[in-house]
Motif scaffolding. Structure first.
Motif, PDB file in Angstrom:
ATOM      1  N   TYR A  82       0.813  -1.201   0.000  1.00 24.44           N
ATOM      2  CA  TYR A  82       0.000   0.000   0.000  1.00 24.44           C
ATOM      3  C   TYR A  82       0.852   1.259   0.000  1.00 24.44           C
ATOM      4  N   ASN A  83       0.235   2.329  -0.486  1.00 25.86           N
ATOM      5  CA  ASN A  83       0.814   3.660  -0.422  1.00 25.86           C
ATOM      6  C   ASN A  83       0.234   4.365   0.798  1.00 25.86           C
ATOM      7  N   PHE A  84       1.093   4.789   1.731  1.00 22.12           N
ATOM      8  CA  PHE A  84       0.641   5.439   2.948  1.00 22.12           C
ATOM      9  C   PHE A  84       0.694   6.969   2.841  1.00 22.12           C
ATOM     10  N   GLU A  85       0.962   7.487   1.660  1.00 29.54           N
ATOM     11  CA  GLU A  85       1.122   8.921   1.514  1.00 29.54           C
ATOM     12  C   GLU A  85      -0.210   9.651   1.703  1.00 29.54           C
ATOM     13  N   ASP A  86      -0.124  10.965   1.942  1.00 31.94           N
ATOM     14  CA  ASP A  86      -1.327  11.775   2.097  1.00 31.94           C
ATOM     15  C   ASP A  86      -2.221  11.640   0.867  1.00 31.94           C
ATOM     16  N   GLY A  87      -3.515  11.507   1.111  1.00 31.25           N
ATOM     17  CA  GLY A  87      -4.463  11.395   0.018  1.00 31.25           C
ATOM     18  C   GLY A  87      -4.756   9.986  -0.433  1.00 31.25           C
ATOM     19  N   SER A  88      -4.019   9.015   0.107  1.00 29.62           N
ATOM     20  CA  SER A  88      -4.283   7.621  -0.231  1.00 29.62           C
ATOM     21  C   SER A  88      -5.028   6.951   0.916  1.00 29.62           C
ATOM     22  N   LEU A  89      -5.592   5.790   0.635  1.00 29.72           N
ATOM     23  CA  LEU A  89      -6.353   5.035   1.613  1.00 29.72           C
ATOM     24  C   LEU A  89      -5.802   3.630   1.733  1.00 29.72           C
ATOM     25  N   VAL A  90      -5.928   3.049   2.926  1.00 28.14           N
ATOM     26  CA  VAL A  90      -5.472   1.679   3.153  1.00 28.14           C
ATOM     27  C   VAL A  90      -6.653   0.794   3.563  1.00 28.14           C
ATOM     28  N   TRP A  91      -7.199   1.042   4.743  1.00 28.04           N
ATOM     29  CA  TRP A  91      -8.384   0.324   5.206  1.00 28.04           C
ATOM     30  C   TRP A  91      -9.483   1.340   5.506  1.00 28.04           C
ATOM     31  N   PRO A  92     -10.051   1.948   4.472  1.00 30.16           N
ATOM     32  CA  PRO A  92     -11.108   2.930   4.701  1.00 30.16           C
ATOM     33  C   PRO A  92     -12.371   2.246   5.209  1.00 30.16           C
ATOM     34  N   VAL A  93     -13.169   2.987   5.987  1.00 25.34           N
ATOM     35  CA  VAL A  93     -14.376   2.416   6.585  1.00 25.34           C
ATOM     36  C   VAL A  93     -15.630   3.186   6.189  1.00 25.34           C
ATOM     37  N   THR A  94     -15.595   4.516   6.322  1.00 24.54           N
ATOM     38  CA  THR A  94     -16.803   5.307   6.128  1.00 24.54           C
ATOM     39  C   THR A  94     -16.496   6.580   5.364  1.00 24.54           C
ATOM     40  N   VAL A  95     -17.462   7.025   4.561  1.00 22.65           N
ATOM     41  CA  VAL A  95     -17.378   8.295   3.855  1.00 22.65           C
ATOM     42  C   VAL A  95     -18.565   9.145   4.268  1.00 22.65           C
ATOM     43  N   ALA A  96     -18.330  10.454   4.477  1.00 20.45           N
ATOM     44  CA  ALA A  96     -19.392  11.394   4.846  1.00 20.45           C
ATOM     45  C   ALA A  96     -19.125  12.713   4.143  1.00 20.45           C
ATOM     46  N   ILE A  97     -20.189  13.472   3.876  1.00 20.98           N
ATOM     47  CA  ILE A  97     -20.070  14.703   3.093  1.00 20.98           C
ATOM     48  C   ILE A  97     -20.581  15.893   3.908  1.00 20.98           C
ATOM     49  N   ALA A  98     -19.770  16.940   3.974  1.00 19.93           N
ATOM     50  CA  ALA A  98     -20.122  18.160   4.707  1.00 19.93           C
ATOM     51  C   ALA A  98     -20.987  19.069   3.839  1.00 19.93           C
ATOM     52  N   SER A  99     -21.516  20.126   4.442  1.00 20.90           N
ATOM     53  CA  SER A  99     -22.414  21.025   3.718  1.00 20.90           C
ATOM     54  C   SER A  99     -21.721  21.742   2.564  1.00 20.90           C
ATOM     55  N   ASN A 100     -20.405  21.945   2.660  1.00 21.32           N
ATOM     56  CA  ASN A 100     -19.665  22.593   1.573  1.00 21.32           C
ATOM     57  C   ASN A 100     -19.240  21.616   0.489  1.00 21.32           C
ATOM     58  N   GLY A 101     -19.632  20.354   0.620  1.00 20.21           N
ATOM     59  CA  GLY A 101     -19.290  19.349  -0.372  1.00 20.21           C
ATOM     60  C   GLY A 101     -18.020  18.585  -0.092  1.00 20.21           C
ATOM     61  N   ASN A 102     -17.264  18.997   0.925  1.00 25.74           N
ATOM     62  CA  ASN A 102     -16.045  18.258   1.245  1.00 25.74           C
ATOM     63  C   ASN A 102     -16.376  16.832   1.672  1.00 25.74           C
ATOM     64  N   VAL A 103     -15.503  15.916   1.289  1.00 23.75           N
ATOM     65  CA  VAL A 103     -15.692  14.489   1.522  1.00 23.75           C
ATOM     66  C   VAL A 103     -14.720  14.029   2.604  1.00 23.75           C
TER      67      VAL A 103
END
Length: 343
Positions: A82-103
């Motif tokens: 796996y790539n552990f650098e910023d912006g990558s994922l390894v064992w993601p679990v949940t996604v949520a979206i804020a009012s400004n659209g940020n994920v």
């Protein structure tokens, strides 16, 4: 005798989204999803250690039009690293979206929360603080964002829920390990209803608990088992505008539905059909249609297999993520009436 408040809910199967793909249109172990604007879906694909490039967020529409993918867990050296650098994922679990659209995405391997724009551009991450102190995380799982864009994080291995500002500043917490009211044993999923109440899928305690916005215990329902209203490791919970509660009952391979008081209403075991993307792939390989017709036990393909995520949107569409089958089954709530006397 007073009027009843027992709900009668009908879920009508709509369609299935997805097919197994490491790239492009399709998913690789979709563990959770969130609804965005303009009919968009952000589908969190966990993939596997063997093909980490399949770990990503796939963006598509409810009608299964592919848009793009981002946050790919691209291997550093070989296919198993796996790539552990910023912006990558390894064992993601949940996604949520804020009012400004940020994920926002939780990652239990990296013990961090990553943030992206609605278009998939990496914005940043919360400071990585692994531990059990205030603001520290140990295997974060469920995420939910309230009306003020505060972020609630299910801190699984610390058996609690923590509340943060959008940029990750600690605000408060509730819960300790145990099986009593307000206690948790490896909690996983979370939902916030329209009044701000919080629902937690208390995974190892096989129950759902409800709290006020500041963490005061309100009620619980469920116990271990396979009967109506019983759970075998519930992974996620969602609540619609009418207060109807949906639970992904992971090891029982089903979706259960409850009324606002936590009383069992109905359940679904799956109704999947071949998705649009699936048909495209089969049409491109016509011999596969014949192989499907000859396959024994194909009727089981419609059934849920280890559903991990459930989401409900403002139009009463209910989405159930099935990692092992690389798909999402979509239902639509047809009615929500109250019937029968209460003694």
């Amino acid at each position: 005798m007073t009027p009843a408040i027992r709900s009668h809910v009908q879920l009508q199967y709509s369609h299935t989204i997805g097919r197994g793909e490491q790239f492009g249109p399709g998913f690789t172990y979709p563990i959770h999803m969130a609804r965005g604007e303009d009919d968009l879906m952000y589908v969190l694909c966990r993939s596997s250690e063997y093909r980490p490039e399949g770990t990503r967020i796939t963006v598509c529409t409810v009608d299964e039009e592919y848009v793009n993918a981002f946050a790919r867990g691209v291997p550093q050296q070989g296919p198993h690293e796996y790539n552990f650098e910023d912006g990558s994922l390894v064992w993601p679990v949940t996604v949520a979206i804020a009012s400004n659209g940020n994920v926002y995405v939780s990652d239990e391997w990296l013990h961090r929360i990553s943030i992206f724009t609605r278009d998939g551009e990496y914005v940043g991450k919360w400071e990585e603080r692994v531990g059990s102190g205030d603001g520290e995380l140990n295997r974060p799982a469920g995420l939910a964002i309230d009306a003020d864009d505060n972020v609630y994080v299910v801190d699984t291995n610390n058996h609690r829920v923590q509340k943060f500002t959008p940029d990750g500043k600690f605000l408060s917490k509730f819960g300790t390990q145990g099986s009593g009211d307000g206690e948790f044993d490896m909690p996983w999923g979370i939902a916030i209803d329209k009044s701000g109440s919080i629902y937690i899928a208390d995974w190892r305690n096989d129950r759902i608990q409800k709290f006020t916005a500041d963490g005061k215990f309100l009620m619980k329902f469920g116990s271990s088992g396979s009967g109506d209203g019983e759970f075998n490791r519930p992974t996620d919970v969602a609540v619609d505008r009418d207060g109807i509660i949906y639970v992904a009952d992971w090891l029982n391979d089903r979706l259960q539905v409850f009324d606002p008081d936590g009383d069992f209403v109905t359940l679904k075991t799956g109704d999947a059909t071949v998705s649009k993307w699936g048909k495209d792939k089969l049409d491109a390989n016509p011999e596969m249609w014949g192989e499907r017709e000859r396959a024994p036990g194909l009727e089981r393909e419609k059934d849920f297999w280890a559903p991990t995520g459930v989401e409900v949107d403002d139009s009463n569409k209910v989405f159930v993520c099935e990692g092992p089958r690389n798909r999402i089954q979509v239902y639509h709530k047809q009615s929500n009436t109250f019937m029968g006397p209460r003694l």
